[in-house]
Design a protein around this motif. Structure first.
Motif, PDB file in Angstrom:
ATOM      1  N   CYS A 186      27.439  38.277  38.241  1.00 38.53           N
ATOM      2  CA  CYS A 186      28.758  38.052  37.635  1.00 38.53           C
ATOM      3  C   CYS A 186      29.463  39.368  37.343  1.00 38.53           C
ATOM      4  O   CYS A 186      30.692  39.455  37.441  1.00 38.53           O
ATOM      5  N   PHE A 187      28.706  40.395  37.006  1.00 35.76           N
ATOM      6  CA  PHE A 187      29.271  41.702  36.674  1.00 35.76           C
ATOM      7  C   PHE A 187      30.031  42.292  37.855  1.00 35.76           C
ATOM      8  O   PHE A 187      31.221  42.600  37.760  1.00 35.76           O
ATOM      9  N   TYR A 188      29.374  42.412  39.004  1.00 35.86           N
ATOM     10  CA  TYR A 188      30.052  43.118  40.097  1.00 35.86           C
ATOM     11  C   TYR A 188      31.011  42.211  40.879  1.00 35.86           C
ATOM     12  O   TYR A 188      32.018  42.685  41.413  1.00 35.86           O
ATOM     13  N   TYR A 189      30.763  40.908  40.899  1.00 34.58           N
ATOM     14  CA  TYR A 189      31.716  40.003  41.546  1.00 34.58           C
ATOM     15  C   TYR A 189      33.034  39.949  40.765  1.00 34.58           C
ATOM     16  O   TYR A 189      34.121  39.988  41.345  1.00 34.58           O
ATOM     17  N   SER A 190      32.939  39.835  39.440  1.00 34.02           N
ATOM     18  CA  SER A 190      34.161  39.736  38.636  1.00 34.02           C
ATOM     19  C   SER A 190      34.946  41.039  38.687  1.00 34.02           C
ATOM     20  O   SER A 190      36.184  41.025  38.781  1.00 34.02           O
ATOM     21  N   LEU A 191      34.263  42.180  38.666  1.00 30.77           N
ATOM     22  CA  LEU A 191      34.947  43.468  38.774  1.00 30.77           C
ATOM     23  C   LEU A 191      35.693  43.573  40.105  1.00 30.77           C
ATOM     24  O   LEU A 191      36.830  44.058  40.159  1.00 30.77           O
ATOM     25  N   THR A 192      35.064  43.115  41.171  1.00 35.93           N
ATOM     26  CA  THR A 192      35.699  43.169  42.490  1.00 35.93           C
ATOM     27  C   THR A 192      36.922  42.260  42.540  1.00 35.93           C
ATOM     28  O   THR A 192      37.956  42.628  43.120  1.00 35.93           O
ATOM     29  N   ALA A 193      36.825  41.092  41.935  1.00 34.25           N
ATOM     30  CA  ALA A 193      37.964  40.169  41.911  1.00 34.25           C
ATOM     31  C   ALA A 193      39.146  40.774  41.150  1.00 34.25           C
ATOM     32  O   ALA A 193      40.294  40.731  41.621  1.00 34.25           O
ATOM     33  N   PHE A 194      38.875  41.353  39.990  1.00 32.35           N
ATOM     34  CA  PHE A 194      39.939  41.993  39.222  1.00 32.35           C
ATOM     35  C   PHE A 194      40.509  43.204  39.973  1.00 32.35           C
ATOM     36  O   PHE A 194      41.710  43.487  39.900  1.00 32.35           O
ATOM     37  N   ALA A 195      39.635  43.915  40.691  1.00 35.83           N
ATOM     38  CA  ALA A 195      40.077  45.079  41.461  1.00 35.83           C
ATOM     39  C   ALA A 195      41.094  44.683  42.526  1.00 35.83           C
ATOM     40  O   ALA A 195      42.042  45.420  42.812  1.00 35.83           O
ATOM     41  N   CYS A 196      40.916  43.495  43.107  1.00 42.42           N
ATOM     42  CA  CYS A 196      41.842  43.014  44.131  1.00 42.42           C
ATOM     43  C   CYS A 196      43.245  42.865  43.557  1.00 42.42           C
ATOM     44  O   CYS A 196      44.223  43.363  44.117  1.00 42.42           O
ATOM     45  N   ALA A 197      43.351  42.179  42.425  1.00 41.30           N
ATOM     46  CA  ALA A 197      44.669  41.957  41.827  1.00 41.30           C
ATOM     47  C   ALA A 197      45.320  43.279  41.417  1.00 41.30           C
ATOM     48  O   ALA A 197      46.532  43.471  41.601  1.00 41.30           O
ATOM     49  N   TRP A 198      44.533  44.204  40.894  1.00 45.03           N
ATOM     50  CA  TRP A 198      45.096  45.476  40.451  1.00 45.03           C
ATOM     51  C   TRP A 198      45.478  46.363  41.634  1.00 45.03           C
ATOM     52  O   TRP A 198      46.517  47.015  41.623  1.00 45.03           O
ATOM     53  N   TYR A 199      44.641  46.352  42.666  1.00 47.09           N
ATOM     54  CA  TYR A 199      44.910  47.168  43.847  1.00 47.09           C
ATOM     55  C   TYR A 199      46.212  46.744  44.529  1.00 47.09           C
ATOM     56  O   TYR A 199      47.008  47.570  44.980  1.00 47.09           O
ATOM     57  N   PHE A 200      46.440  45.432  44.583  1.00 46.74           N
ATOM     58  CA  PHE A 200      47.623  44.897  45.269  1.00 46.74           C
ATOM     59  C   PHE A 200      48.762  44.559  44.313  1.00 46.74           C
ATOM     60  O   PHE A 200      49.685  43.837  44.681  1.00 46.74           O
ATOM     61  N   ARG A 201      48.723  45.055  43.082  1.00 42.00           N
ATOM     62  CA  ARG A 201      49.706  44.650  42.077  1.00 42.00           C
ATOM     63  C   ARG A 201      51.144  44.915  42.514  1.00 42.00           C
ATOM     64  O   ARG A 201      52.063  44.192  42.120  1.00 42.00           O
TER      65      ARG A 201
END
Length: 524
Positions: A415-430
């Protein structure tokens, strides 16, 4: 064997692209075997890493014990956050097709420290899984040998610690050697092992439905659409426990993305392969869960899936009654094939994550070396094999309770690294979310929802782990040992990161890998 050091350094130029500050090496700069895997091969690797037959035999009963007949609904509920996160992986891979996946993407989105910890979460989770898979494969090897020979004393050899460890280390060494020899060797083995386990699973489902229609077992149930309703679970605690098990059953599909630099159509093929793998998995889980529940029920009596005496290894209990004494052996073979296949492919993401971390100076340079002939991260693969063997041996000799609790702590890492990656997607493409409805949902809304769901499971699991009753029941100063192990492993990563920061200051100053660093685009 000779290794080729291809690690780019600040100011270097590799194939016309600057490495380090202000630039990036292309795929050939890392030295991986371009075009080694196609769409089908990539999907097979994703399915294999998840190990569906192994996951089903180890969690089908436990899930039924937690949520009863709502087990199929929980399988669907666990699929949802994984699907949403898969969209994040797909979009990030299109923009940054790098074998470092979660590590590389979170560095670009949130900076070097959060990215490094995300990479650590992936690496340590994989080492834990590799050791568990090796142990399961070993146990099923001796169990199958006993079934084939009809000699219980041979099956009992698994209870001998030295024999068990020696067999386990042999399997780890064999899987490491196959992974070391490259994606072509890996792919060839996987077609056979994945095909075998899915075929046997299909046969089991068909025969379970036949037994259900004939009313062979007294505990069998008639199908009801209510089984698909997650809101019918009796309590939130039961639902969360079942959901945690369900999420574990889908973990590993992202291995498709770790091979992106070796896949034809690296920007699109891995994302498509991951979605194909997810659909195959959810279909297999639903079909097997419904068929088994109709045949023997989900209760705790007799062959019921919730029987605590058999729930830890459902197929061992159902193989003979459902498939008969001869065909039942095939189910043992399928579980062994599933664990063995996953043991081999699970080396892929950890080795390539370590390769990427070393390439970008987040780990020692020696792990950025690839084999000039096999085009694999040879040293990183061997390191993963040695770490897995050492971890399993020490944990087995010290305490089987500690080994069990380490496996329970795995969900925290996932859950730690999957959730970080998911949030990274939204922030990267903000900056792109307002361009279209598609960008808004697939790059923003869906990843954030997936990340929030997994973050909620992370926090709930963290709270539950504090209780000594979670896992084996062991405690450390009154605190559950699963909590100590889970949090301790994350804290260990933090300590190693601080040590690495002193040796590789350029990476942690943000000079090596930033959002403006060009993506590793491959021309296929």
């Amino acid at each position: 064997m000779t290794q080729l050091d291809v690690r780019p350094r600040v100011g270097d130029t590799v194939n016309g692209v600057a490495g380090g500050e202000g630039g990036d090496s292309d795929v050939r700069g890392k030295g991986l075997g371009k075009g080694s895997v196609g769409l089908v091969g990539s999907a097979v690797i994703g399915i294999s890493t998840v190990a569906p037959v192994y996951c089903l035999t180890s969690t089908l009963g436990s899930t039924a014990g937690e949520v009863g007949v709502q087990m199929p609904a929980v399988f669907l509920a666990g699929f949802l956050p994984m699907l949403l996160v898969a969209f994040a992986y797909r979009e990030l891979n299109k923009a940054v097709p790098d074998c470092g996946t979660s590590f590389t993407w979170t560095v670009k989105a949130f900076g070097p420290r959060i990215g490094w910890m995300c990479g650590w979460g992936l690496v340590i989770a994989t080492i834990i899984v590799l050791s568990n898979l090796a142990g399961v494969a070993t146990s099923y090897f001796w169990l199958l040998a006993g079934e084939i020979t009809g000699n219980p004393s041979i099956a009992a050899l698994d209870d001998n610690k030295l024999v068990h460890i020696a067999t386990c280390l042999t399997l780890i060494a064999s899987a490491t050697a196959i992974s070391y020899r490259g994606m072509t060797a890996t792919k060839g083995v996987q077609y056979t092992l994945v095909g075998l386990q899915l075929a046997v699973l299909g046969l089991f489902v068909a025969m379970a439905f036949q037994k259900a229609s004939a009313g062979t077992f007294d505990t069998g149930l008639d199908f009801s659409w209510q089984w698909m309703n997650p809101f019918a679970v009796e309590s939130m605690g039961a639902f969360t426990a079942g959901l945690s098990l369900s999420i574990f059953m889908y973990w590993g599909w992202d291995a498709c993305l770790a091979t992106n630099e070796e896949t034809t159509g690296s920007a699109k093929t891995p994302g498509r392969a991951s979605l194909i793998a997810m659909v195959v998995l959810v279909g297999s889980y639903l079909a097997t869960g419904i068929a088994a529940q109709m045949a023997v029920g989900s209760g705790a009596a007799g062959l019921g899936l919730g029987n605590p005496e058999t729930s830890g290894n459902v197929f061992a209990a159902l193989a003979g009654p459902v498939m008969g004494p001869v065909l039942g052996i095939l189910l043992f073979v399928a579980v062994l094939a599933s664990a063995t296949a996953s043991l081999q492919t699970t080396f892929i993401p950890v080795a390539r994550t370590v390769l990427a971390m070393s390439t970008y100076e987040a780990l020692p340079a020696s792990y950025a070396k690839v084999h000039p002939r096999f085009k694999t991260p040879g040293r990183a693969t061997v390191m993963a094999g040695v770490a897995t063997g050492a971890f399993y041996t020490v944990m087995t000799l010290v305490s089987e309770n500690v080994l069990t609790d380490t496996i329970f702590a795995l969900g925290l890492m996932i859950c730690f690294y999957y959730s970080l990656t998911a949030f990274a997607c939204a922030w990267y493409f903000r900056g792109e979310l307002r361009r279209s409805a598609r960008d808004l949902f697939f790059k923003g809304v869906f990843p954030v929802l997936g990340g929030l769901l997994l973050a909620a499971v992370f926090l709930k699991t963290l709270i539950d782990m504090w209780n000594p009753s979670y896992g084996s029941g062991s405690t450390v100063l009154g605190v559950g040992s699963v909590f100590v192990i889970g949090v301790g492993l994350l804290a260990l990563g933090l300590v190693i990161m601080l040590i690495t920061q002193r040796r590789s200051p350029a990476f942690f100053r943000g000079e090596i890998l930033t959002k403006s660093t060009p993506a590793l685009v491959v021309e296929d």
